[in-house]
Scaffold this motif. Structure first.
Motif, PDB file in Angstrom:
ATOM      1  N   MET B   1       0.845  -1.189   0.000  1.00 33.85           N
ATOM      2  CA  MET B   1       0.000   0.000   0.000  1.00 33.85           C
ATOM      3  C   MET B   1       0.880   1.239   0.000  1.00 33.85           C
ATOM      4  N   THR B   2       0.236   2.374  -0.125  1.00 38.43           N
ATOM      5  CA  THR B   2       0.931   3.647  -0.251  1.00 38.43           C
ATOM      6  C   THR B   2       0.032   4.712   0.322  1.00 38.43           C
ATOM      7  N   TYR B   3       0.613   5.762   0.865  1.00 40.24           N
ATOM      8  CA  TYR B   3      -0.154   6.967   1.131  1.00 40.24           C
ATOM      9  C   TYR B   3       0.684   8.163   0.706  1.00 40.24           C
ATOM     10  N   CYS B   4       0.099   9.026  -0.109  1.00 39.97           N
ATOM     11  CA  CYS B   4       0.761  10.261  -0.523  1.00 39.97           C
ATOM     12  C   CYS B   4      -0.252  11.388  -0.428  1.00 39.97           C
ATOM     13  N   VAL B   5       0.244  12.580  -0.063  1.00 44.43           N
ATOM     14  CA  VAL B   5      -0.619  13.753  -0.040  1.00 44.43           C
ATOM     15  C   VAL B   5       0.125  14.940  -0.647  1.00 44.43           C
ATOM     16  N   GLY B   6      -0.591  15.707  -1.448  1.00 42.63           N
ATOM     17  CA  GLY B   6      -0.070  16.965  -1.981  1.00 42.63           C
ATOM     18  C   GLY B   6      -0.985  18.084  -1.516  1.00 42.63           C
ATOM     19  N   ILE B   7      -0.401  19.140  -0.931  1.00 45.97           N
ATOM     20  CA  ILE B   7      -1.186  20.234  -0.358  1.00 45.97           C
ATOM     21  C   ILE B   7      -0.837  21.533  -1.084  1.00 45.97           C
ATOM     22  N   LEU B   8      -1.870  22.264  -1.482  1.00 47.52           N
ATOM     23  CA  LEU B   8      -1.668  23.556  -2.133  1.00 47.52           C
ATOM     24  C   LEU B   8      -2.234  24.648  -1.232  1.00 47.52           C
ATOM     25  N   VAL B   9      -1.352  25.519  -0.730  1.00 49.97           N
ATOM     26  CA  VAL B   9      -1.809  26.669   0.068  1.00 49.97           C
ATOM     27  C   VAL B   9      -1.342  27.951  -0.628  1.00 49.97           C
ATOM     28  N   ASP B  10      -1.782  29.077  -0.112  1.00 50.89           N
ATOM     29  CA  ASP B  10      -1.433  30.347  -0.765  1.00 50.89           C
ATOM     30  C   ASP B  10       0.081  30.532  -0.863  1.00 50.89           C
ATOM     31  N   ASP B  11       0.800  30.030   0.165  1.00 53.50           N
ATOM     32  CA  ASP B  11       2.252  30.241   0.213  1.00 53.50           C
ATOM     33  C   ASP B  11       3.049  29.241  -0.608  1.00 53.50           C
ATOM     34  N   THR B 144     -10.017  23.790  -3.158  1.00 53.94           N
ATOM     35  CA  THR B 144      -9.338  22.527  -2.900  1.00 53.94           C
ATOM     36  C   THR B 144      -8.015  22.785  -2.215  1.00 53.94           C
ATOM     37  N   THR B 145      -7.781  22.173  -1.073  1.00 52.67           N
ATOM     38  CA  THR B 145      -6.514  22.381  -0.379  1.00 52.67           C
ATOM     39  C   THR B 145      -5.554  21.211  -0.586  1.00 52.67           C
ATOM     40  N   PHE B 146      -6.095  20.011  -0.857  1.00 52.45           N
ATOM     41  CA  PHE B 146      -5.181  18.868  -0.953  1.00 52.45           C
ATOM     42  C   PHE B 146      -5.753  17.776  -1.849  1.00 52.45           C
ATOM     43  N   PHE B 147      -4.848  16.962  -2.375  1.00 53.06           N
ATOM     44  CA  PHE B 147      -5.202  15.702  -3.023  1.00 53.06           C
ATOM     45  C   PHE B 147      -4.462  14.594  -2.294  1.00 53.06           C
ATOM     46  N   GLN B 148      -5.104  13.431  -2.221  1.00 53.62           N
ATOM     47  CA  GLN B 148      -4.477  12.259  -1.603  1.00 53.62           C
ATOM     48  C   GLN B 148      -4.548  11.102  -2.588  1.00 53.62           C
ATOM     49  N   ILE B 149      -3.586  10.200  -2.522  1.00 49.90           N
ATOM     50  CA  ILE B 149      -3.653   8.949  -3.289  1.00 49.90           C
ATOM     51  C   ILE B 149      -3.262   7.790  -2.382  1.00 49.90           C
ATOM     52  N   GLY B 150      -3.687   6.586  -2.771  1.00 48.45           N
ATOM     53  CA  GLY B 150      -3.379   5.385  -1.985  1.00 48.45           C
ATOM     54  C   GLY B 150      -4.361   5.215  -0.838  1.00 48.45           C
ATOM     55  N   GLU B 151      -3.822   4.934   0.341  1.00 51.59           N
ATOM     56  CA  GLU B 151      -4.627   4.677   1.550  1.00 51.59           C
ATOM     57  C   GLU B 151      -5.036   6.025   2.143  1.00 51.59           C
ATOM     58  N   THR B 152      -6.117   6.616   1.606  1.00 49.18           N
ATOM     59  CA  THR B 152      -6.404   8.024   1.865  1.00 49.18           C
ATOM     60  C   THR B 152      -7.278   8.290   3.083  1.00 49.18           C
ATOM     61  N   LYS B 153      -8.077   7.311   3.505  1.00 45.28           N
ATOM     62  CA  LYS B 153      -9.165   7.662   4.418  1.00 45.28           C
ATOM     63  C   LYS B 153      -8.753   7.918   5.860  1.00 45.28           C
ATOM     64  N   TYR B 154      -7.845   7.089   6.395  1.00 47.91           N
ATOM     65  CA  TYR B 154      -7.496   7.263   7.807  1.00 47.91           C
ATOM     66  C   TYR B 154      -6.949   8.664   8.070  1.00 47.91           C
ATOM     67  N   GLY B 155      -6.209   9.198   7.117  1.00 47.36           N
ATOM     68  CA  GLY B 155      -5.546  10.484   7.331  1.00 47.36           C
ATOM     69  C   GLY B 155      -6.330  11.683   6.835  1.00 47.36           C
ATOM     70  N   LYS B 156      -7.549  11.466   6.331  1.00 47.75           N
ATOM     71  CA  LYS B 156      -8.296  12.588   5.760  1.00 47.75           C
ATOM     72  C   LYS B 156      -8.968  13.483   6.810  1.00 47.75           C
ATOM     73  N   PRO B 157      -9.561  12.910   7.884  1.00 51.49           N
ATOM     74  CA  PRO B 157     -10.252  13.798   8.831  1.00 51.49           C
ATOM     75  C   PRO B 157      -9.383  14.938   9.368  1.00 51.49           C
TER      76      PRO B 157
END
Lengths: 244, 244
Positions: B1-11, B144-157
């Motif tokens: 499995m994999t978990y990746c997250v990309g976050i886009l903020v103003d900065d 939209t602040t972020f995209f997740q791929i892989g095992e996304t649910k546990y870390g989404k809240p």
């Protein structure tokens, strides 16, 4: 979608289910997913259901018929153990599968169902089972504190972190509600009202059977306090000293 | 499995990937899932990969070949926009699908791949894309602040609750690590080391490229503080006054 959790602690059992059912986003309805079987002084049993509503409603009907027929091996009001109860539920699932399975398949619809059965029968310890669509099942062992069905992942981290078998019934109920709050925040297809059922060991009676809706002061307090508390803890965790 | 997250903020942007790859529980290995493409002063681009490793490694190879061939429309070092970059990644996926797809299908293996592409090219705003196995993609909008791929649910809240587009880069990085901590606690197939990449808007350079392993003092502190803080908040939330 659905989210249900059954918790087994030393002091007894806690069950929570949501009540949102949807077949596509334009067909949303409310159905109770908690069914109780109760004979004061003898047994208190709870069944939580998730999956295809046509399957779980049919299971419920077959179980009710077995009770009406006073079928000793299949009536949850008569079975001699919760193991036999889990077999009765599994048997009902298999009967529905034999009747509906190939027709669902012809319409590319999975035979999707998951159930949690728990409770206590006089003279035996409280027990908790998770029953699969194939009618097979597993039982909670001393290392297992909870089973979940439906949309399980969003609400699992708080259960993993915060409860164990020595947790009190009250704390387990509070944690289950926090788990539902997290799940409902991340998946709109899990929704109020919730059905909460608490059972204290050796009482053979349900201590709490509460329907929690949008007007529930306690649930709204949890929602607000937990959210504010998380933000507070997050802010208290020191920032990294990386120069970004 | 994999978990990746990309976050886009103003900065700017924050990317985190884990590094655990497994084909069955007895074949676990470590592979880097973050790939960077960087020309100082001109562009800084990050690709996160999840899914079947044979597919994502082949995609990476095709992208590297396009760079070596100085292919203007497919080299991430030359494409004129990140939209064209997402098309280049999608095109590589489609090439692999044409080559491997039917063979995987013959072995009942899904063509499973998900990617996140983000960064900034000189004169354009930072952008963030999620690319699907079919080679199509979506882009983060101001909501939209972020995209997740892989095992996304546990870390989404925690991401849902704690960050928005006006969150600082440092706070976004901290929140991403909390999200990974929750995920790793609930799914053992997501594991250390993590690769953290932070990019500050208009810098065209990576501010932080950190490999976080079991010896990382900051990550261990987050792990402990977050866990203790959650327990504290949970205990502070008043108990229900139901008599159970």
């Amino acid at each position: 979608m659905t989210y249900c959790v059954g918790i087994l602690v030393d002091d007894g059992l806690v069950f929570v289910s949501d009540s949102r059912t949807n077949a596509g986003v334009d067909q949303v309805a409310t159905f109770r997913k908690t069914i109780t079987y109760h004979r004061p002084g003898d047994r208190a049993i709870v069944l939580l259901t998730s999956g295809n509503l046509s399957i779980t409603q049919s299971v419920e009907t077959l179980l009710r018929r077995a009770i009406e027929a006073e079928d000793e091996s299949r009536s949850l009001m008569q079975v001699r153990s919760l193991f036999d109860g889990a077999r009765a539920v599994g048997g009902a699932l298999r009967e529905i599968y034999d009747y509906d399975g190939k027709h669902l398949e012809a319409h590319s619809t999975d035979f999707n169902a998951g159930l949690i059965l728990g409770g206590q029968i006089k003279g035996q310890p409280p027990r908790l089972f998770q029953i699969y669509a194939a009618g097979n099942f597993i039982e909670a062992t001393p290392e297992t504190t909870f089973f979940q069905i439906g949309e399980t992942k969003y609400g699992k981290p708080v259960l993993d972190r915060l409860i164990g078998r020595d947790t009190s019934l009250t704390t387990a109920a509070k944690c289950a509600l926090v788990s539902f709050d997290s799940t409902m925040r991340s998946n709109v297809s899990v929704g109020l009202p919730l059905d909460l059922t608490c059972y204290r060991r050796d009482s053979y009676d349900f201590g709490v059977t509460e329907r929690i809706d949008a007007g529930s002061a306690y649930f709204n307090m949890i929602h607000n306090e937990w959210s504010a508390g998380l933000a507070r803890v997050f802010n208290q965790v020191p920032d990294p000293d990386w120069e970004i």
